[in-house]
Design a protein around this motif. Structure first.
Motif, PDB file in Angstrom:
ATOM      1  N   ASP A 110      70.925 -40.331 -29.191  1.00 51.12           N
ATOM      2  CA  ASP A 110      71.170 -39.106 -28.427  1.00 51.12           C
ATOM      3  C   ASP A 110      71.918 -38.068 -29.257  1.00 51.12           C
ATOM      4  OD1 ASP A 110      73.412 -40.741 -28.480  1.00 51.12           O
ATOM      5  OD2 ASP A 110      74.046 -40.277 -26.429  1.00 51.12           O
ATOM      6  N   GLU A 166      69.477 -36.545 -31.733  1.00 50.75           N
ATOM      7  CA  GLU A 166      68.617 -35.569 -31.063  1.00 50.75           C
ATOM      8  C   GLU A 166      69.318 -34.220 -30.948  1.00 50.75           C
ATOM      9  OE1 GLU A 166      66.073 -38.544 -28.115  1.00 50.75           O
ATOM     10  OE2 GLU A 166      67.964 -37.682 -27.439  1.00 50.75           O
ATOM     11  N   GLU A 178      68.412 -30.659 -33.144  1.00 47.92           N
ATOM     12  CA  GLU A 178      68.101 -29.420 -32.431  1.00 47.92           C
ATOM     13  C   GLU A 178      69.058 -28.299 -32.832  1.00 47.92           C
ATOM     14  OE1 GLU A 178      68.296 -30.760 -28.420  1.00 47.92           O
ATOM     15  OE2 GLU A 178      66.185 -31.375 -28.346  1.00 47.92           O
ATOM     16  N   SER A 207      62.269 -40.705 -31.369  1.00 46.21           N
ATOM     17  CA  SER A 207      62.123 -40.108 -30.040  1.00 46.21           C
ATOM     18  C   SER A 207      61.386 -38.783 -30.160  1.00 46.21           C
ATOM     19  CB  SER A 207      63.495 -39.885 -29.382  1.00 46.21           C
ATOM     20  OG  SER A 207      64.130 -38.730 -29.919  1.00 46.21           O
ATOM     21  N   ARG A 253      62.169 -35.961 -28.807  1.00 46.71           N
ATOM     22  CA  ARG A 253      63.101 -34.844 -29.047  1.00 46.71           C
ATOM     23  C   ARG A 253      63.386 -34.682 -30.538  1.00 46.71           C
ATOM     24  NH1 ARG A 253      68.568 -34.913 -25.850  1.00 46.71           N
ATOM     25  NH2 ARG A 253      68.887 -33.050 -27.146  1.00 46.71           N
ATOM     26  N   MET A 254      63.551 -35.790 -31.230  1.00 45.09           N
ATOM     27  CA  MET A 254      63.784 -35.694 -32.668  1.00 45.09           C
ATOM     28  C   MET A 254      62.536 -35.192 -33.381  1.00 45.09           C
ATOM     29  SD  MET A 254      66.286 -38.797 -33.868  1.00 45.09           S
ATOM     30  CE  MET A 254      65.437 -40.167 -33.103  1.00 45.09           C
TER      31      MET A 254
END
Length: 309
Positions: A67, A70, A74, A116, A118-119
């Motif tokens: 998490d 991620e 971003e 993931s 998101r990554m």
């Protein structure tokens, strides 16, 4: 005028697949003053002693702060600084975190960078390193015995313990990459680990690649070609496959690198000095297939930069 956001490159692969060698060459080509290089393996939850107590492998996503990765990826994509953790491979423990401000290009290398969505969505270009397994083992033994103080027996035992986690957690990320890089030994070269390795580049249509076919098709004798490109399938999808032999002649390699650069309009020519360099022990060596792979990656990074508003 608002500054363009950084361009992010993800380089993922199992342990000792050449991630640092690949990223160092790319950084050298683009210029260290333009590149921020970070390692996603710094995001371990536990130090070496804690992992042993909990019987958990560093390759397991549950052993890493996915998490936080991620969120940090971003932030870097938005051009925002992060306070990055630092894992010390020599001590097996954590050093103080470091303040990282992204430059024009950010290279993130490590084991779980595509774990993931998101990554994955944070990266403009995604590369997965997938060398021949016998070759990876040789690289792993050589690195960990010369740089990390392990015996060959300890390294081989570690690889055996990690096999299931590697198969279940690391290798599945391969399918999410734009380019798969496969270094492998020529037939009959059981000891070769560097300069004369062949390379197969699986080029997925998720990003637009240069057209090499015009140059390659002009080669008069296909049996002696050191460059071939073909259509194939990988992970169930159509791909282009570029083969580069380790015995490629300098003039051919340099011509191909010129072709890559010719596809970049309005960009200053990239330096080729130092491209493809790597070290074997303390000895500096050079590989043209590695050089071409590094330059092709830089082409994609600069292409992505030209499209960012």
């Amino acid at each position: 005028m608002t500054a363009k956001r950084p361009i992010l490159l993800g380089i993922v692969g199992d342990s000792a697949t050449g991630k640092t060698t690949m990223s160092s060459g790319i950084e050298q080509i683009l210029g260290p003053d333009r590149v921020t290089n970070i390692c996603s393996d710094d995001y371990h939850k536990y130090n070496r002693c804690q992992r042993k107590e909990k019987n958990i492998c560093a390759l397991d996503p549950d052993c890493n702060y996915i998490d936080i990765m991620e969120g940090h990826f971003e932030q870097l994509r938005r051009g925002e600084p992060i306070l990055k953790p630092v894992y010390n491979h020599s001590t097996g423990d954590f050093d103080p975190p470091v303040y990282v401000h992204p430059k024009e290009f950010v290279i993130v290398e490590g084991l779980l960078g595509f774990a993931s969505k998101r990554m994955r969505d944070a990266f403009d270009v995604k590369i997965y390193l997938d060398p021949q397994e016998e070759l990876r083992v040789a690289w792993k033994v050589k690195r960990d015995t010369t740089k990390r103080g392990y015996s060959a027996e300890e390294v081989l035992a570690s690889l055996k313990r990690r096999e299931d986690v590697s198969a279940n957690c690391i290798r599945p990320q391969r399918k999410f990459s734009d380019i798969v890089v496969n270094f492998y030994r020529p037939e009959g070269f059981k000891e070769e680990t560097g300069t004369y390795l062949n390379t197969k580049l699986i080029l997925r249509p998720t990003i637009k690649h240069p057209d090499f076919s015009e140059f390659i098709d002009q080669r008069p004798d296909r049996k002696k070609q050191c460059l071939t490109i073909s259509l194939g399938r990988d992970e169930g999808s159509p791909v282009d496959i570029l083969h580069i032999t380790g015995n490629i002649q300098p003039v051919t390699a340099e011509t191909l690198m010129d072709i890559i650069m010719d596809h970049l309009q309005g960009v200053e020519p990239l330096p080729t000095e130092g491209v493809g360099h790597y070290t074997e022990g303390t000895e500096a060596k050079n590989s043209y297939p590695l050089a071409i792979t590094q330059l092709l990656t830089c082409y994609h990074l600069l292409s992505a930069k030209s499209m960012v508003g």
